[in-house]
Every structure is written in C-alpha cells, then in structure tokens.
Design a protein around this motif. Structure first.
Motif, PDB file in Angstrom:
ATOM      1  N   SER A 595      23.423 107.672  -7.430  1.00  8.05           N
ATOM      2  CA  SER A 595      22.129 107.298  -7.990  1.00  8.05           C
ATOM      3  C   SER A 595      21.501 108.430  -8.789  1.00  8.05           C
ATOM      4  N   ASN A 596      21.828 109.672  -8.436  1.00  5.69           N
ATOM      5  CA  ASN A 596      21.254 110.821  -9.138  1.00  5.69           C
ATOM      6  C   ASN A 596      22.303 111.930  -9.205  1.00  5.69           C
ATOM      7  N   ILE A 597      23.302 111.717 -10.034  1.00 10.83           N
ATOM      8  CA  ILE A 597      24.448 112.639 -10.051  1.00 10.83           C
ATOM      9  C   ILE A 597      24.112 113.994 -10.651  1.00 10.83           C
ATOM     10  N   THR A 598      23.032 114.066 -11.422  1.00  7.91           N
ATOM     11  CA  THR A 598      22.688 115.353 -12.052  1.00  7.91           C
ATOM     12  C   THR A 598      22.231 116.393 -11.033  1.00  7.91           C
ATOM     13  N   LYS A 599      21.894 115.943  -9.819  1.00 10.58           N
ATOM     14  CA  LYS A 599      21.497 116.935  -8.811  1.00 10.58           C
ATOM     15  C   LYS A 599      22.707 117.719  -8.295  1.00 10.58           C
ATOM     16  N   TYR A 600      23.910 117.185  -8.577  1.00  9.43           N
ATOM     17  CA  TYR A 600      25.132 117.884  -8.170  1.00  9.43           C
ATOM     18  C   TYR A 600      25.687 118.745  -9.305  1.00  9.43           C
ATOM     19  N   THR A 601      25.581 118.243 -10.535  1.00 11.28           N
ATOM     20  CA  THR A 601      26.124 118.994 -11.667  1.00 11.28           C
ATOM     21  C   THR A 601      25.431 118.569 -12.959  1.00 11.28           C
ATOM     22  N   LYS A 602      25.320 119.522 -13.875  1.00 12.70           N
ATOM     23  CA  LYS A 602      24.753 119.240 -15.196  1.00 12.70           C
ATOM     24  C   LYS A 602      25.863 119.025 -16.230  1.00 12.70           C
ATOM     25  N   ASN A 603      27.100 119.163 -15.797  1.00 16.15           N
ATOM     26  CA  ASN A 603      28.232 119.035 -16.717  1.00 16.15           C
ATOM     27  C   ASN A 603      28.345 117.588 -17.193  1.00 16.15           C
ATOM     28  N   GLU A 604      28.143 117.375 -18.502  1.00 17.73           N
ATOM     29  CA  GLU A 604      28.110 116.028 -19.051  1.00 17.73           C
ATOM     30  C   GLU A 604      29.465 115.332 -18.994  1.00 17.73           C
ATOM     31  N   ILE A 605      30.540 116.101 -19.107  1.00 10.76           N
ATOM     32  CA  ILE A 605      31.878 115.498 -19.034  1.00 10.76           C
ATOM     33  C   ILE A 605      32.095 114.890 -17.644  1.00 10.76           C
ATOM     34  N   VAL A 606      31.721 115.649 -16.615  1.00  7.10           N
ATOM     35  CA  VAL A 606      31.837 115.159 -15.233  1.00  7.10           C
ATOM     36  C   VAL A 606      30.910 113.966 -15.018  1.00  7.10           C
ATOM     37  N   ASN A 607      29.674 114.102 -15.499  1.00  6.88           N
ATOM     38  CA  ASN A 607      28.702 113.025 -15.304  1.00  6.88           C
ATOM     39  C   ASN A 607      29.134 111.739 -16.003  1.00  6.88           C
ATOM     40  N   ASN A 608      29.678 111.858 -17.187  1.00  7.37           N
ATOM     41  CA  ASN A 608      30.156 110.668 -17.903  1.00  7.37           C
ATOM     42  C   ASN A 608      31.322 110.009 -17.172  1.00  7.37           C
ATOM     43  N   PHE A 609      32.205 110.837 -16.615  1.00 11.71           N
ATOM     44  CA  PHE A 609      33.327 110.308 -15.822  1.00 11.71           C
ATOM     45  C   PHE A 609      32.804 109.519 -14.614  1.00 11.71           C
ATOM     46  N   ILE A 610      31.840 110.096 -13.914  1.00 14.08           N
ATOM     47  CA  ILE A 610      31.268 109.430 -12.733  1.00 14.08           C
ATOM     48  C   ILE A 610      30.567 108.137 -13.147  1.00 14.08           C
ATOM     49  N   ARG A 611      29.765 108.207 -14.195  1.00 21.18           N
ATOM     50  CA  ARG A 611      29.028 107.013 -14.634  1.00 21.18           C
ATOM     51  C   ARG A 611      29.980 105.879 -15.027  1.00 21.18           C
ATOM     52  N   GLU A 612      31.030 106.224 -15.741  1.00 19.64           N
ATOM     53  CA  GLU A 612      31.941 105.195 -16.246  1.00 19.64           C
ATOM     54  C   GLU A 612      32.640 104.441 -15.122  1.00 19.64           C
TER      55      GLU A 612
END
Length: 652
Positions: A595-612
């Motif tokens: 629900s709030n993945i940015t609290k774990y990392t600010k890395n956009e590549i990782v965040n995009n992978f998780i979101r997808e």
C-alpha cells in the motif's frame, strides 16, 4: 411458578466457527437437568439472544390481542421494526394486519409494537431478562476479541458477576488476562472434582453429554454424528505450542467408555462414529484394554451404522419434556424431510395434515400439534426414513504420538475401523520416527492417514516443503492416502498471544500468505499426487522459494497468469534487477505491504516492478470492467471448450 431452587441457566458459546460441539457445556447441561433446572443453549451474539426474547414476548402479546392474525408470517418484519423503530416497517406490519382477518384492536397493536421497540432500544430489558447462572465456554486464544466481547455483553443478563462461569482452553491458558479484561475469575482446567459449582458430590466431567442442546441452535457443527469421549486424560509431553499440559496436568491412563455410550444411545439415539479426544492415548499402559472396549462398544472392522428413528426419539423426549425447544425444532425438521421424500397423493395428504395443524412453519409449530399428528404419520416416517447402512469409523482426533508407536500398538489400532489415523509431523527432527510409523500403518493395512504440519514456529519454510514432500512420496510408494494439513503456529501465551499476525523468526508475512493462498485452492488440505504437489509447491526447493515470492494473485490463478505470460515476465523482471535492487525488492515483498512501498525504498525501478506485479488484486480479476476480467473469461471459456472436445474424442 418455578419450584424453589430451580435455576434459569444459559449455556453460551461465542459466535466463532468450530467443527466440534462444546463438550464441556454438554456435560454441564446434563448436570443442570439432573438438578431440574431450566436450560437454554445459545451459540452466537448476546444481542441476538436478547432480541429473540424481546421478539418472543412481543409476539405473545400480539397473539393475545389478535389471535387470528398469522403473526409468524411477518416475524422477521416485526424483529426488524423492534431493532430499527422504522415507521415505514411499522406501516407494512399494520397493512398486513388489515389484510388478515383481524378481530383485534389495530391501535392497540401499534401501541404494543412501539412499546417493545422502545423496550429493546432503550435496554429496558435489563433486570427483566436474566439468568441465575451463565456458563461461557472458550476455545483458542486467537478468538480473544470475540470471546471477551461475549463475556462482557453477557453481564447484563445476570444480577451479579459471580453468576457467570467461564471455562475452557482460553480460560485456563490466559486466566489472569481474561480476569483483568472482564472482572470475572475463570475456572481453570477440568471439572473433575465434586462440588465445583454447587454443594454436592457430582463430578461434572464424568457425566454423559446432553446432545439435545445441539438441536436448539441453527449452527450445524460439521462433525456432529458421533460419540464424543475421552478414554484417557492429559499428556506426558509439554510441547511449547500446546496447552494440554496446563489444562489437564495429570495423566489419567484409562476412562471407561461403554456406560456413557449406552446412556447416550438410550436417550438420544445411536451415533455413527466414535470421536475420541484423547491427547496422547498411546502413553497409556491400558492401551490394549482401551482397544478392546472400543470393539465391545460396536466399533469393529466392517461395522455398519443405520440411523435410528430420530422422530421416535424426538417424540419420546417431547413426551418426557426433556428439552421442548430442541425437540420441537428437531421434529419440525424431520417432518419437512418426510414431506420432501413423499410423492404424489401421499405428499399431498401430509401437506394438508401439516397445514391443518400449523406445522408448515417453525414459528407456528407447537409441542401439542406435533404430538397430535404423530400417531398418523409414525408408520409412514418409519417406512421412508434413511435406512442405508453406513460404515462406522473411529477417530483419535488429537492424533497419536509417533514416538510411542511400535508394531504391537499398530497391530491393535488395525483391529478397529480407524479412519483416518492421525500422526503429527511437526518437525523434521522426527523424520525417521514418523516415516517408520507410516510404514507400520501401511503394513497393517491402515490406508487412510492424516496429519497436521506445524509451521511458523521454530521451523524454516524449507522444512515445511520437505515434510509435505515426504508425505507425498510415502503415499505414492505405499499406495496409501495421506492428507496433510499445514497449521500456522500461533502463540497461546506470553507477550504475543493476541498477535494474530505472529511471524516466526525464519518466516515472513509474504511466505505465510503464499502458503495460505496455496491452501485456499485445496480447502486447507494437501492430498496425494506427485504432479499436484510439484505444481502447487514446486519441483524442488528453488521452485518452492520462487512460489513463496510470487504475487498472490499469480499463485491463486496459477495457470491463467502463466498462460498470458505474466508469471514469466514477473520472474524475468526480477532477475533483470541489480543485486542491490533485488535486495530492496525482497524487503518489500517479504513485508507483504504494497500500500505504501515508498516507505521501504525510493528506487523507482524497484517501485515500478512492485507496482506492476504486486498491485494486481483479486478484485481486479473479478471486476467486469477490467481487461484482466475479460482475459480470464476468455481463458476459462477456452479451457472448458477444450475439455469438452477432449471428452468427445475419448467417447469416440
């Protein structure tokens, strides 16, 4: 008027789901019937119990005012009005009375309806609806909230808190916490001493069970057609995940069974199976004697069970006023069963008879009307009741201890129709002992086995995989059935007993969720079949670990997401991350909080992978407006079409 000393007793089970009836309350019911007391059993919320009393009193008053109105037809509407005080519902009720042959006073009807609604909503029933004693059973510690609420809500039904008696598993294990939360001191352990609640010499734990209370509730216990008994008490072990040694600290190696079975059979009818709740029966030196008594009680290899005439039993108990509420309900259900079994003129004749005596609706059914028609239908019921013989089984439901099994004990077990034989496999430390026990069972032709596989305690996720694999391979090799039930460990005491989300040191929230998702498809059990095991859990440890990390919806709809390429893309995308990015991604995945993945990392590549991949929910697949829903519909259609084509080819 009640006789002097006669008590009004409420037996209360909180509104959780459980397979087995409350045995403690069934014994307490027998105890109070011996005392001549009035007993009510209720499973559910206190608010439902209270509204049922208020509704009953309201209906009695309305019948008194207008006896010709069929109030039972709008009982649910009256209940809704009492709870809501909604004027539109009141108008519906009044309109109904005008359509009926109403010889009562319409104004008076409205006055009393308003009175009972205000009576309920204003809690004016406090002091009017009460019991001299309430017994509340408790089960597992993870039912803490619902149990505490039930206890606290029940306080309005007694004059003093001492009139509420709490017992059971939670009451024993968490007695201090429960007293602090409710202000009531629970009873710890068994009712195995005389005079626990009253000044007499009766030992409640030794009394037969009152099966009649189970017919008072609409809740149907999945395991209800059985004799419930103990032939031993306690356990010689003190396992960290078990509360038995606290509840039953003294091991009793033999408790006779035959007299209890005969008492139950005489009063409530024969039961099909024998469900023994012993916690470690193999620890008893009297084990050969136990097996012999089981056989003498009618549970031998090949034994068959034919249902007794339940209507005769119900009528007999109605005549004796054993439990009118239960047996009116039971008789009504049996009459409806008979009505469905009959055809043609016989069905029409019974329908007319039931209609003439107001027995087509449970709300209008009475003891007198049931007893009145019984002579006319008893022969018909006996002709059409179920007489199909069914195989009887014995189930040591808490399992047997593999560490205590040997050839002689397995031979003795093979002399009774045990199904399934339950052998726990809670740790790989006992692998050799467990495997030997399974081989012994197969040697003595015990072919249906079941076990619980504890996980999330001291074990590692890989340990669970290995234990499941051992069961699957043994079943294949020995040509037997082994059904495994992975059970998540939950602390029963200590600082974390209220934490339903407890995570073992080697586990993560995602790993646990993955196991639960796999089990959702199998209804909690894992059967035989190597191909199924490989698909569900992986062909090896590496595949298993990959499945544990897989997005939940990809696990749940495994074939679909593989077919449309999402699963492959997910794994390719993960492997295309750098080592540091994978470490961050794993941190988010294992937390299972997307629900709030940015609290774990600010890395956009990782965040995009998780979101997808991890943001795809079950709701999206079930949403007709989503593309995934349309793809899934087309996939399901093609699978069904191909299955029909394959079947046609086989038939050709």
């Amino acid at each position: 008027m009640d006789k002097v000393g006669k008590k009004k007793v409420l037996l209360l089970e909180p509104n959780y789901k459980n397979k087995y009836p409350p045995i403690g309350l069934m014994k307490i019911s027998t105890y109070h019937r011996m005392m001549g007391d009035d007993i009510i059993f209720h499973k559910g919320n206190i608010s439902e119990l209270i509204i049922s009393f208020v509704l009953k009193n309201c209906l009695n008053k309305l019948k008194e005012i207008a006896p010709n109105i069929r109030w039972y037809i709008i009982k649910s509407l009256i209940k809704k009005y009492i709870i809501t005080h909604n004027s539109k519902i009141l108008n519906e009720i009044i309109e109904f009375t005008q359509d009926e042959k109403n010889d009562g006073d319409g104004t008076l009807i409205e006055v009393w309806l308003k009175y009972f609604s205000e009576y309920y909503r204003g809690k004016k029933y406090i002091g009017d609806i009460y019991f001299d004693r309430i017994y509340i059973t408790t089960l597992f510690t993870f039912y803490w909230e619902i149990t505490v609420k039930t206890i606290n809500d029940a306080k309005v039904l007694v004059k003093k808190l001492d009139d509420i008696k709490i017992g059971g598993v939670m009451a024993t294990v968490l007695s201090d916490d429960l007293e602090k939360e409710t202000g009531i001191k629970p009873h710890k352990g068994l009712l195995d001493k005389p005079g626990v609640f009253d000044n007499n010499n009766i030992i409640i734990d030794q009394l037969p069970l009152d099966y009649s209370i189970l017919d008072e509730t609409d809740y149907k216990y999945p395991e209800s057609n059985a004799y419930y008994a103990y032939m031993t008490r306690g356990c010689i072990r003190k396992c960290s995940f078990c509360a038995v040694w606290k509840i039953e600290p003294k091991f009793n190696s033999y408790i006779s069974l035959k007299d209890k079975i005969e008492a139950i059979k005489e009063k409530y009818g024969d039961q099909r199976n024998l469900l023994l709740l012993d916690n470690n029966v193999l620890a008893s030196k009297e084990f050969p004697k136990i097996i012999e008594e089981i056989k003498e009680s009618g549970f031998i290899i090949g034994a068959k069970f034919v249902e007794p005439n339940y209507l005769d039993i119900a009528i007999n108990n109605l005549k004796k006023s054993v439990n009118d509420q239960a047996y009116i309900k039971k008789s009504f259900e049996l009459l409806q069963y008979l009505l469905k079994r009959l055809k043609g003129q016989k069905q029409q004749d019974l329908y007319s008879l039931l209609k003439e005596n107001d027995l087509l609706n449970i709300e209008s059914a009475t003891k007198d009307s049931i007893l009145k028609i019984y002579p006319e239908i008893k022969d018909t019921f006996n002709e059409y009741r179920n007489k199909t013989p069914k195989t009887r089984y014995v189930d040591f439901n808490q399992g047997v201890d593999a560490r205590l099994l040997n050839e002689e004990k397995m031979r003795l077990l093979s002399e009774i129709p045990i199904r399934p034989l339950r052998i726990a496999f809670d740790s790989l430390d006992y692998k050799d002992i467990y495997v030997n026990a399974i081989r012994l069972a197969a040697k003595y032709n015990i072919r249906n086995l079941s076990n619980y596989l504890l996980y999330n305690e001291k074990d590692k996720p890989e340990d669970l995989y290995e234990r499941i694999k051992i069961n699957v391979m043994l079943a294949e090799e020995l040509n037997i059935n082994i059904y495994s039930f992975p059970m998540k460990y939950h602390p029963i005491s200590g600082e974390k007993y209220l934490n339903r989300d407890y995570i073992g040191e080697h586990w993560s929230r995602k790993y646990i969720r993955a196991i639960q998702t796999i089990l959702n498809a199998t209804k909690g059990k894992i059967g035989t079949g190597i191909s199924f095991f490989h698909k569900a859990f992986g062909k090896d440890i590496n595949e298993y670990n990959k499945i544990l990390l897989m997005p939940e919806t990809y696990i749940l709809h495994r074939y679909f997401f593989e077919e449309i390429g999402f699963t492959k893309k997910w794994w390719d995308d993960f492997n295309n991350l750098t080592t540091k990015q994978q470490i961050k991604a794993l941190e988010v995945i294992k937390a299972n909080d997307f629900s709030n993945i940015t609290k774990y990392t600010k890395n956009e590549i990782v965040n995009n992978f998780i979101r997808e991949h991890y943001s795809i929910s079950r709701d999206e697949i079930n949403n007709p407006k989503s593309n995934l829903y349309k793809l899934k519909k087309e996939y399901d259609y093609q699978r069904k079409k191909n299955a029909h084509l394959l079947l046609s080819c086989v038939k050709a």
